[in-house]
Design a protein around this motif. Structure first.
Motif, PDB file in Angstrom:
ATOM      1  N   GLN A   1       0.820  -1.214   0.000  1.00 19.56           N
ATOM      2  CA  GLN A   1       0.000   0.000   0.000  1.00 19.56           C
ATOM      3  C   GLN A   1       0.858   1.269   0.000  1.00 19.56           C
ATOM      4  OE1 GLN A   1      -2.895   0.062   3.180  1.00 19.56           O
ATOM      5  NE2 GLN A   1      -3.310   2.243   2.951  1.00 19.56           N
ATOM      6  N   TYR A   2       1.977   1.244   0.736  1.00 15.88           N
ATOM      7  CA  TYR A   2       2.805   2.447   0.902  1.00 15.88           C
ATOM      8  C   TYR A   2       4.129   2.374   0.138  1.00 15.88           C
ATOM      9  CZ  TYR A   2      -0.421   4.122   4.456  1.00 15.88           C
ATOM     10  OH  TYR A   2      -1.541   4.583   5.114  1.00 15.88           O
TER      11      TYR A   2
ATOM     12  N   VAL B   1      22.663   2.590   7.557  1.00 13.39           N
ATOM     13  CA  VAL B   1      21.228   2.581   7.304  1.00 13.39           C
ATOM     14  C   VAL B   1      20.951   1.710   6.081  1.00 13.39           C
ATOM     15  CG1 VAL B   1      20.769   4.759   8.460  1.00 13.39           C
ATOM     16  CG2 VAL B   1      21.437   4.760   6.049  1.00 13.39           C
ATOM     17  N   THR B   2      19.692   1.640   5.669  1.00 14.08           N
ATOM     18  CA  THR B   2      19.304   0.620   4.703  1.00 14.08           C
ATOM     19  C   THR B   2      18.936   1.149   3.331  1.00 14.08           C
ATOM     20  OG1 THR B   2      17.063   0.715   5.653  1.00 14.08           O
ATOM     21  CG2 THR B   2      18.527  -1.021   6.448  1.00 14.08           C
ATOM     22  N   ARG B   3      18.705   2.438   3.184  1.00 10.92           N
ATOM     23  CA  ARG B   3      18.290   2.958   1.877  1.00 10.92           C
ATOM     24  C   ARG B   3      19.510   3.209   0.995  1.00 10.92           C
ATOM     25  NH1 ARG B   3      13.127   4.862   1.092  1.00 10.92           N
ATOM     26  NH2 ARG B   3      11.727   4.532   2.860  1.00 10.92           N
TER      27      ARG B   3
ATOM     28  N   THR C   1      17.739  -7.888  -0.312  1.00 11.36           N
ATOM     29  CA  THR C   1      18.398  -8.737   0.685  1.00 11.36           C
ATOM     30  C   THR C   1      17.979  -8.366   2.102  1.00 11.36           C
ATOM     31  OG1 THR C   1      20.298  -7.240   0.570  1.00 11.36           O
ATOM     32  CG2 THR C   1      20.417  -9.266  -0.715  1.00 11.36           C
ATOM     33  N   ALA C   2      17.767  -7.069   2.353  1.00  7.48           N
ATOM     34  CA  ALA C   2      17.321  -6.646   3.687  1.00  7.48           C
ATOM     35  C   ALA C   2      15.892  -7.106   3.951  1.00  7.48           C
ATOM     36  CB  ALA C   2      17.422  -5.129   3.819  1.00  7.48           C
ATOM     37  N   TRP C   3      15.019  -6.996   2.934  1.00 11.32           N
ATOM     38  CA  TRP C   3      13.650  -7.513   3.099  1.00 11.32           C
ATOM     39  C   TRP C   3      13.673  -9.028   3.312  1.00 11.32           C
ATOM     40  CZ3 TRP C   3      10.164  -4.071   4.155  1.00 11.32           C
ATOM     41  CH2 TRP C   3      10.207  -2.799   3.576  1.00 11.32           C
TER      42      TRP C   3
ATOM     43  N   ASP D   1       8.864   5.018  -1.249  1.00  7.48           N
ATOM     44  CA  ASP D   1       9.945   4.469  -2.073  1.00  7.48           C
ATOM     45  C   ASP D   1      10.606   3.282  -1.371  1.00  7.48           C
ATOM     46  OD1 ASP D   1      11.627   4.143  -4.195  1.00  7.48           O
ATOM     47  OD2 ASP D   1      13.001   5.745  -3.629  1.00  7.48           O
ATOM     48  N   LEU D   2       9.803   2.308  -1.004  1.00  5.44           N
ATOM     49  CA  LEU D   2      10.319   1.172  -0.250  1.00  5.44           C
ATOM     50  C   LEU D   2      11.212   0.265  -1.091  1.00  5.44           C
ATOM     51  CD1 LEU D   2       7.213   0.286   1.940  1.00  5.44           C
ATOM     52  CD2 LEU D   2       9.208   1.684   2.518  1.00  5.44           C
ATOM     53  N   ASP D   3      11.157   0.394  -2.406  1.00  7.38           N
ATOM     54  CA  ASP D   3      12.060  -0.379  -3.251  1.00  7.38           C
ATOM     55  C   ASP D   3      13.493   0.141  -3.184  1.00  7.38           C
ATOM     56  OD1 ASP D   3      10.112  -2.153  -4.137  1.00  7.38           O
ATOM     57  OD2 ASP D   3       9.511  -0.857  -5.792  1.00  7.38           O
TER      58      ASP D   3
END
Length: 464
Positions: A154-155, A386-388, A167-169, A160-162
């Motif tokens: 949904q978000y 961080v992860t982004r 690998t983190a997901w 911009d969750l991509d």
């Protein structure tokens, strides 16, 4: 100075243990409401290291006001980047009808509080729980965490969750269900006093044989207590390092049918090499060094070099904590054998939502995403990994970041998402410390762990 800080740490630990005992009573008290339990558990009990350094720039919390008063309690453990995120969570207190409390403890106490709160089956006093890889496996398989797939879809575009690597997901995914939002990357790598390495004309070690050789030289340095430490002060710490050494030698914990594989030749060689490092560099005193002790040892100059979590590296350049600002160097973790994988693992820290929360999950989810959006992570990069991916492109991050990224890229990776793995970790944690004390040989300790694991895995149906 070191013993003064250690004494302070011990006093804080006593306080945390007292709080944990109090928290147990609160969670089990059926005469109090979930809201009362949450209020009692939610008061912050740790100082914010980030607040003592340069004032961070906090991003606004753009969450729509809930229709009715909403309390979100967050629990986690403290290190520089999570302390920054704690301030970001508190920014959401500016939203009408929304109150966010953040409680940061030491890691063991925080995890124990979560287990006490979620294992009883009642409403969770926490709306957000901090979890690393192994907690995702433990708590996800136990059914304590809420799958977030629908909310992520949904978000996805809005936040911009991509931009967060797959690998983190994957590290938060069990049987297709995603149980956490990746907020922090982590690994263990070398930190060293550059002045001492220059004084003795030492190259930074790239293998553990080179670590041992450097220790032999640095033992002569009068300004230090010990030349080197890696974290072996508890059973779980021995297990983590064993995971590193074993997998760096090409070994594994379990076969495809969940039968144990960790007690073979690679396992014995891994423990023998760990014992060599202990004997050459640490001795009985070094085995007692916790993560905090090793960090303080570097900040005060009482250690020459350490293998330590990257999440502690930012403090080396924090003048409020370190006496050696700018003098601590950073390097990738050593390999066990030349040309082999680096003996360190890839970790993430996540924010997860308990399955039994009575707070609207969509509101909780939006708060988490506001805390971990790109603007927030660019600032958070001052304090940890961080992860982004866009953060790296922005040029944000500390001096240690290249060493951490190389370690993750060339290291042994993460624990596989297998329900039997926590049983292996427990069994190894119970027996490996006896190798350090000399009470058991490496083979004896591994065989004891096999016996314990096999009995528990059979009882739980993982072995037939």
């Amino acid at each position: 100075m070191r013993w003064t800080r250690v004494l302070i740490s011990l006093l804080l630990l006593v306080g945390a243990l007292a709080l944990a005992a109090c928290g147990t009573q609160l969670v089990q008290d059926t005469g109090s409401t979930a809201a009362q339990q949450a209020e009692a558990l939610a008061e912050p009990k740790a100082e914010d290291a980030a607040a003592s350094a340069a004032e961070p720039k906090l991003a606004p919390c753009n969450v729509a006001s809930p229709a009715s008063p909403t309390l979100i309690n967050v629990i986690g453990w403290a290190f520089p980047v999570t302390e920054f995120y704690a301030q970001e969570f508190k920014e959401c207190n500016q939203v009408e009808n929304l109150k966010v409390n953040v409680q940061l403890l030491d890691s063991a106490s925080a995890q124990e509080q979560v287990r006490l709160a979620l294992s009883g089956g009642g409403t969770s006093p926490f709306a957000v729980v901090h979890a690393a890889n192994t907690q995702i496996i433990e708590w996800g398989f136990a059914g304590w965490l809420m799958p977030l797939n629908d909310l992520i879809d949904q978000y996805r575009d809005k936040y911009d969750l991509d931009d967060i690597p797959q690998t983190a997901w994957n590290a938060a995914t069990i049987d297709g269900n995603i149980y956490g939002i990746p907020a922090v990357g982590n690994t263990l790598h070398l930190m060293y006093r550059s002045d001492l390495f220059e004084k003795y004309n030492l190259a930074v070690p790239t293998t553990y044989d080179e670590v041992i050789a450097a220790c032999e030289v640095l033992k002569e340095e009068p300004s230090i207590d010990l030349p080197f430490t890696m974290n072996l002060h508890a059973g779980w710490a021995w297990e983590i390092e064993f995971f590193h050494f074993l997998h760096a030698l090409g070994g594994k914990y379990l076969n495809a049918d969940n039968t144990p594989a960790f007690n073979g030749p690679e396992g014995v060689a891994a423990l023998e090499k760990m014992k060599e490092v202990v004997d050459a560099c640490m001795g009985p005193e070094g085995i007692t060094y916790s993560v905090d002790d090793s960090e303080i040892g570097m900040e005060t100059g009482r250690l020459a070099f350490v293998e330590l979590w990257a999440s502690r590296a930012a403090n080396m350049d924090n003048p409020e904590k370190s006496d050696y600002v700018g003098q601590i160097g950073f390097a990738p973790a050593p390999a066990v054998q030349p040309g082999g994988p680096l003996a360190s693992s890839a970790w993430n820290d996540f924010y997860a939502i308990p399955a039994t929360t009575d707070v609207d999950p969509e509101i909780i989810f939006q708060v988490i995403l506001e805390v971990t959006d790109l603007e927030s992570q660019i600032e958070a990069a001052q304090y940890g990994i961080v992860t982004r991916q866009a953060v790296a492109e922005s040029g944000a991050g500390g001096r240690y970041l290249p060493a951490a990224i190389e370690t993750i890229a060339r290291g042994v990776g993460a624990y596989p998402p297998n329900r039997a793995i926590p049983l292996v970790r427990t069994a190894l944690g119970n027996w490996l410390p006896l190798v350090g004390t000399g009470e058991l040989s490496p083979q004896e300790a591994l065989d004891k762990a096999v016996e314990e694991y096999t009995a528990e895995a059979t009882a739980r149906g993982f072995l037939r």
